[in-house]
Write an enzyme that holds these catalytic residues in place. Structure first.
Site, mmCIF file in Angstrom:
data_model
loop_
_atom_site.group_PDB
_atom_site.id
_atom_site.type_symbol
_atom_site.label_atom_id
_atom_site.label_comp_id
_atom_site.label_asym_id
_atom_site.label_seq_id
_atom_site.Cartn_x
_atom_site.Cartn_y
_atom_site.Cartn_z
ATOM 1 N N ASP A 1 0.872 -1.174 0.000
ATOM 2 C CA ASP A 1 0.000 0.000 0.000
ATOM 3 C C ASP A 1 0.908 1.223 0.000
ATOM 4 O O ASP A 1 1.534 1.537 1.017
ATOM 5 C CB ASP A 1 -0.898 -0.035 1.244
ATOM 6 C CG ASP A 1 -1.777 1.208 1.358
ATOM 7 O OD1 ASP A 1 -1.577 2.169 0.577
ATOM 8 O OD2 ASP A 1 -2.658 1.225 2.234
ATOM 9 N N SER B 1 3.517 11.794 -16.679
ATOM 10 C CA SER B 1 2.333 12.044 -17.502
ATOM 11 C C SER B 1 2.648 13.181 -18.465
ATOM 12 O O SER B 1 3.326 14.140 -18.089
ATOM 13 C CB SER B 1 1.168 12.441 -16.600
ATOM 14 O OG SER B 1 0.140 13.067 -17.356
ATOM 15 N N TYR C 1 -4.988 16.179 -10.277
ATOM 16 C CA TYR C 1 -4.147 15.143 -10.878
ATOM 17 C C TYR C 1 -2.965 15.768 -11.621
ATOM 18 O O TYR C 1 -1.815 15.355 -11.449
ATOM 19 C CB TYR C 1 -4.986 14.285 -11.819
ATOM 20 C CG TYR C 1 -4.206 13.218 -12.551
ATOM 21 C CD1 TYR C 1 -3.701 12.106 -11.877
ATOM 22 C CD2 TYR C 1 -3.965 13.311 -13.919
ATOM 23 C CE1 TYR C 1 -2.979 11.128 -12.542
ATOM 24 C CE2 TYR C 1 -3.250 12.346 -14.599
ATOM 25 C CZ TYR C 1 -2.757 11.248 -13.904
ATOM 26 O OH TYR C 1 -2.043 10.286 -14.576
ATOM 27 N N LYS D 1 0.974 15.193 -10.836
ATOM 28 C CA LYS D 1 1.902 14.597 -11.805
ATOM 29 C C LYS D 1 3.041 15.567 -12.142
ATOM 30 O O LYS D 1 4.176 15.141 -12.364
ATOM 31 C CB LYS D 1 1.169 14.163 -13.077
ATOM 32 C CG LYS D 1 0.189 13.011 -12.881
ATOM 33 C CD LYS D 1 0.776 11.765 -12.217
ATOM 34 C CE LYS D 1 1.604 10.881 -13.108
ATOM 35 N NZ LYS D 1 1.854 9.533 -12.506
#
Lengths: 318, 318
Positions: free
Chosen positions: B64, B143, B157, B161
């Site tokens: 995790d 990304s 997001y 990134k």
């Protein structure tokens, strides 16, 4: 035209310089800082004295960017006193210095909180007012490190500033049709003239930091900082950042630049950002959102969504 | 040469594809995922079946990325079983979709935790082993959004990134003299073939999201996603990302590229990153750290810091 402006992190550095420069330019400036009755009481007194001496309108306001309640109270006070907010300036920030591996995840989170989540607290408190008014402005103090050349040992700060710059770009597009303009100020490294570098935090994991200090990276601690300082031409002055912000604020709505670079060391961010902002514009045009490259004038935001829907249909895959 | 590899977020998407592709290429692959005995038990069974069917060495490991204890236990298990870790692949990530203003600061923090702090947990657990070994590799799944064109509504997001990419670049330089190589994989938007977009989180502040849905931004929810999908050429396949990672891993130490772009939509990230990586190289050379553009071979890390000190003196301001 006199504008009502709030700036965060205004107890020192770029923030204090900018608050004064904007007040001198005739605006009502709220210098946001925390602990106005505690460790920043002296800064509050200095701002008051400055305001009186120069006959300008510089007001300190309690504003802890890490606290939702404090931010809300500050924004409410400004709206209560002035009935409006024309400009929000995201300036609060903090730096740390050391090997990436020696910072705990909690330290990375803390830097993200101060440098990035701070802006989200302020935006969520202030943007409803700015959207209601239209013809307003959000200014972000980014960093050339987000896109320029970077030395070792500043990773939690660089990561946070890269995120902040990305967030500024996202907001720029999402706020444009609400009549809110965005300008991103990109200062290079100013190793002198502010306490930004002197106040940098240190890694919590001392044992891990020692491994780097005694390993093949032994010189990084000195080279990274001295290297940056050596790139700075003599006479580089953080006051230039304040001057650039005043110029942006005093430019008419709709004519302000998306970015302004103030980087005496020329670390390359200006070149990279020129390309990046261009490919962003290209993508927005390709998906039918070219209009959000500039803010809409008031009234524009009332344009019927149906007109937009045509464009969205064109953007759909066949 | 057979390598011991751990990859995070390997229950689905790029992670699951890459774990299988690397195993097919002859490596021992630990597919890290959480809840291996809970909601990912089926993924564990699928990996086991895949391993048996193809006669490859694909092992699931409880990992995790948001838990320091879980990450430590996973790394310890791998070292106990194999005596080494040659490659760490930071792949775990999560996306959310909606107006920036409608996400709470806590939601931004959560996305930073999953996409960025995750890598710090893993690095702090694994890097001492990788530094001890030398000739090792860290792969980051970044990304194209970090440097390419970006549509609205993906701000938490995109911010995370951008931070992750910045952190990868910082680590690349700081780890080079320890004999650790870095490759950053930059996928474009793959709106089909993984559940990345389908599983995107939504803003917690529904009232604020409604204002955007009923305002001048009414079409963004549809245009942003459909626009991205429309840019994707038919046949764009996320398997290409897995193939690119296998190629990087199978390239000899010291010869791997700092970046590999797999972006069928051509959003411009490849162009921006080329410029950005170049100005980074230039800055490192200017401050006397040009050697950290490539990893040192084993033994190189034992070079006396005194040799470096000369360079650091040259970099000092007069």
């Amino acid at each position: 035209m006199k504008q009502v402006i709030v700036i965060t992190g205004a107890s020192s550095g770029f923030g204090a310089l900018t608050a004064r420069a904007l007040a001198r330019s005739g605006h009502t400036v709220y210098a946001g800082m925390r602990a106005t009755t505690g460790r920043n009481a002296a800064q509050v007194e200095q701002a008051r004295a400055y305001s009186q001496e120069h006959g300008v309108d510089l007001r300190s306001v309690e504003l802890d960017v890490q606290s939702d309640a404090s931010v809300k109270a500050a924004i409410e006070r400004i709206v209560a006193e002035c009935g409006r907010i024309d400009v929000v300036i995201h300036n609060a920030g903090h730096m740390s210095f050391g090997p990436a591996e020696a910072f705990t995840p909690e330290q990375f989170a803390e830097l993200y909180d101060i440098n990035v989540l701070s802006t989200q607290h302020v935006n969520r408190a202030a943007l409803p007012q700015l959207r209601k008014q239209g013809r307003s402005l959000v200014v972000w103090i980014s960093s050339s490190s987000a896109r320029g050349g970077t030395p070792p040992y500043l990773s939690p700060y660089f990561a946070a500033k890269a995120a902040m710059d990305s967030l500024a770009v996202s907001y720029a597009g999402e706020l444009a049709r609400w009549g809110i303009e965005t300008s991103i100020i990109v200062p290079g490294a100013f190793t002198k003239g502010t306490s930004h570098f002197a106040h940098a935090g240190a890694p919590a994991d001392k044992a891990r930091a020692e491994e780097y200090a005694n390993g093949p990276t032994a010189d990084f601690g000195e080279v990274a900082f001295k290297g940056l300082a050596a790139l700075e031409p003599p006479g580089a002055n953080p006051e230039a950042v304040a001057t650039a912000i005043v110029k942006v604020v005093d430019t008419p709505f709709g004519k302000r630049p998306l970015r302004v670079h103030i980087d005496p060391s020329e670390d390359g961010a200006e070149i990279v950002n020129s390309v990046a902002d261009r490919v962003r514009a290209e993508l927005l045009r390709r998906i039918g959102l070219g209009d959000i490259l500039k803010p809409s004038a008031p009234g524009g935001r009332r344009q019927a969504p149906s007109a937009r829907a045509d464009r969205s249909r064109r953007a759909r895959p066949e």
